[in-house]
Design an enzyme around this catalytic site. Structure first.
Site, PDB file in Angstrom:
ATOM      1  N   CYS A  71     -14.819  64.449  14.753  1.00  0.00           N
ATOM      2  CA  CYS A  71     -13.579  65.096  15.161  1.00  0.00           C
ATOM      3  C   CYS A  71     -12.441  64.073  15.135  1.00  0.00           C
ATOM      4  O   CYS A  71     -12.562  62.996  15.705  1.00  0.00           O
ATOM      5  CB  CYS A  71     -13.784  65.689  16.543  1.00  0.00           C
ATOM      6  SG  CYS A  71     -12.419  65.503  17.656  1.00  0.00           S
ATOM      7  N   GLU A  72     -11.362  64.413  14.433  1.00  0.00           N
ATOM      8  CA  GLU A  72     -10.295  63.425  14.269  1.00  0.00           C
ATOM      9  C   GLU A  72      -9.473  63.235  15.547  1.00  0.00           C
ATOM     10  O   GLU A  72      -8.721  62.271  15.658  1.00  0.00           O
ATOM     11  CB  GLU A  72      -9.392  63.780  13.084  1.00  0.00           C
ATOM     12  CG  GLU A  72      -8.501  64.970  13.287  1.00  0.00           C
ATOM     13  CD  GLU A  72      -7.624  65.230  12.069  1.00  0.00           C
ATOM     14  OE1 GLU A  72      -7.914  64.706  10.980  1.00  0.00           O
ATOM     15  OE2 GLU A  72      -6.641  65.964  12.211  1.00  0.00           O
TER      16      GLU A  72
ATOM     17  N   HIS B 218     -10.880  62.878  18.645  1.00  0.00           N
ATOM     18  CA  HIS B 218     -11.599  62.031  19.608  1.00  0.00           C
ATOM     19  C   HIS B 218     -12.558  61.032  18.953  1.00  0.00           C
ATOM     20  O   HIS B 218     -13.162  60.222  19.647  1.00  0.00           O
ATOM     21  CB  HIS B 218     -12.392  62.902  20.575  1.00  0.00           C
ATOM     22  CG  HIS B 218     -11.550  63.909  21.307  1.00  0.00           C
ATOM     23  ND1 HIS B 218     -11.424  65.218  20.896  1.00  0.00           N
ATOM     24  CD2 HIS B 218     -10.773  63.778  22.404  1.00  0.00           C
ATOM     25  CE1 HIS B 218     -10.608  65.859  21.721  1.00  0.00           C
ATOM     26  NE2 HIS B 218     -10.197  65.015  22.648  1.00  0.00           N
TER      27      HIS B 218
ATOM     28  N   GLN C 280     -12.701  71.182  12.322  1.00  0.00           N
ATOM     29  CA  GLN C 280     -13.624  72.208  11.814  1.00  0.00           C
ATOM     30  C   GLN C 280     -12.913  73.261  10.948  1.00  0.00           C
ATOM     31  O   GLN C 280     -13.405  73.651   9.893  1.00  0.00           O
ATOM     32  CB  GLN C 280     -14.335  72.886  12.988  1.00  0.00           C
ATOM     33  CG  GLN C 280     -15.359  73.916  12.513  1.00  0.00           C
ATOM     34  CD  GLN C 280     -16.148  74.541  13.655  1.00  0.00           C
ATOM     35  OE1 GLN C 280     -16.254  73.956  14.744  1.00  0.00           O
ATOM     36  NE2 GLN C 280     -16.706  75.713  13.411  1.00  0.00           N
TER      37      GLN C 280
ATOM     38  N   HIS D  20     -19.299  70.588  19.363  1.00  0.00           N
ATOM     39  CA  HIS D  20     -18.406  69.437  19.392  1.00  0.00           C
ATOM     40  C   HIS D  20     -18.732  68.581  20.608  1.00  0.00           C
ATOM     41  O   HIS D  20     -18.612  69.050  21.733  1.00  0.00           O
ATOM     42  CB  HIS D  20     -16.952  69.911  19.482  1.00  0.00           C
ATOM     43  CG  HIS D  20     -16.470  70.620  18.253  1.00  0.00           C
ATOM     44  ND1 HIS D  20     -15.491  70.100  17.441  1.00  0.00           N
ATOM     45  CD2 HIS D  20     -16.853  71.787  17.688  1.00  0.00           C
ATOM     46  CE1 HIS D  20     -15.279  70.934  16.421  1.00  0.00           C
ATOM     47  NE2 HIS D  20     -16.082  71.969  16.549  1.00  0.00           N
TER      48      HIS D  20
HETATM   49 ZN    ZN Z   1     -12.495  66.472  19.543  1.00  0.00          ZN
END
Ligand code: ZN
Length: 183
Positions: free
Chosen positions: A74-75, A77, A115, A143
């Site tokens: 995930c970009e 976090h 996503q 996630h």
């Molecule tokens: Zn995230």
């Protein structure tokens, strides 16, 4: 990737976190982290056009590839999100093998990602390179940034992109019925 720099930054990251990068268990961590991120972002170097070099075939009707595993980052976090991709398409003439679809999923998952964008990029790549009568891509994911923190929601997030004939409800229903059937 500049791995020397990544190693140096990882050492600094550990320090800022209050850790001692010189303690035994962490000595090799910067090297491992640099190697790992290189692998986890190798999708940037992959070319969807090359991956989808066509195989000509007389297939008519819907082709479905269910449950292609993926792992992404995930970009927001830099934590993993992972799950399954389901792909359906109706070939005009070009079809591709299952391994190429799995590589296409790697191409867009092994990078910093969202996503929704990944779902769209997979659908676009299939559309632009195979020119099928229709494409459907469904991504089902968990996630870690949601599961490990905040509301600690463990729900699957489902995103989809439907193009061409899949915009018609009967085609779409046929696809979703096939997804529900056990393999
Ligand atoms: Zn995230």
């Amino acid at each position: 990737m500049d791995k020397n720099r990544m190693r140096a930054l990882t050492r600094e990251f550990l320090e800022v976190m209050g850790e001692d990068p010189k303690r035994e268990g962490l000595l090799d961590t910067p090297r491992r982290v640099a190697d790992m991120y290189e692998e986890l972002t190798e999708g940037y170097a992959m070319n969807p056009k090359e991956l989808l070099s066509r195989e000509w075939n007389e297939v008519t009707g819907m082709v479905i590839a269910k449950e292609i595993d993926f792992f992404s980052l995930c970009e927001h976090h830099l934590l993993p999100f992972y799950g399954k991709v389901h792909i359906g398409y109706i070939p005009s003439r070009a079809v591709v093998g299952l391994s190429k679809l799995a590589r296409l999923v790697d191409c867009f998952s092994k990078r910093l990602q969202l996503q929704e964008r990944m779902t769209k990029q997979i659908a676009d790549a299939l559309n632009e390179n195979l020119h099928p009568y229709g494409v459907a891509v469904v991504v089902q994911a968990r996630h870690l940034c949601m599961q490990m923190r905040g509301v600690k929601s463990a729900a699957d997030i489902v995103t989809s992109e439907l193009r061409g004939q899949f915009e018609k409800s009967e085609t779409r229903n046929e696809f979703f019925d096939m997804l529900r059937k056990p393999v």
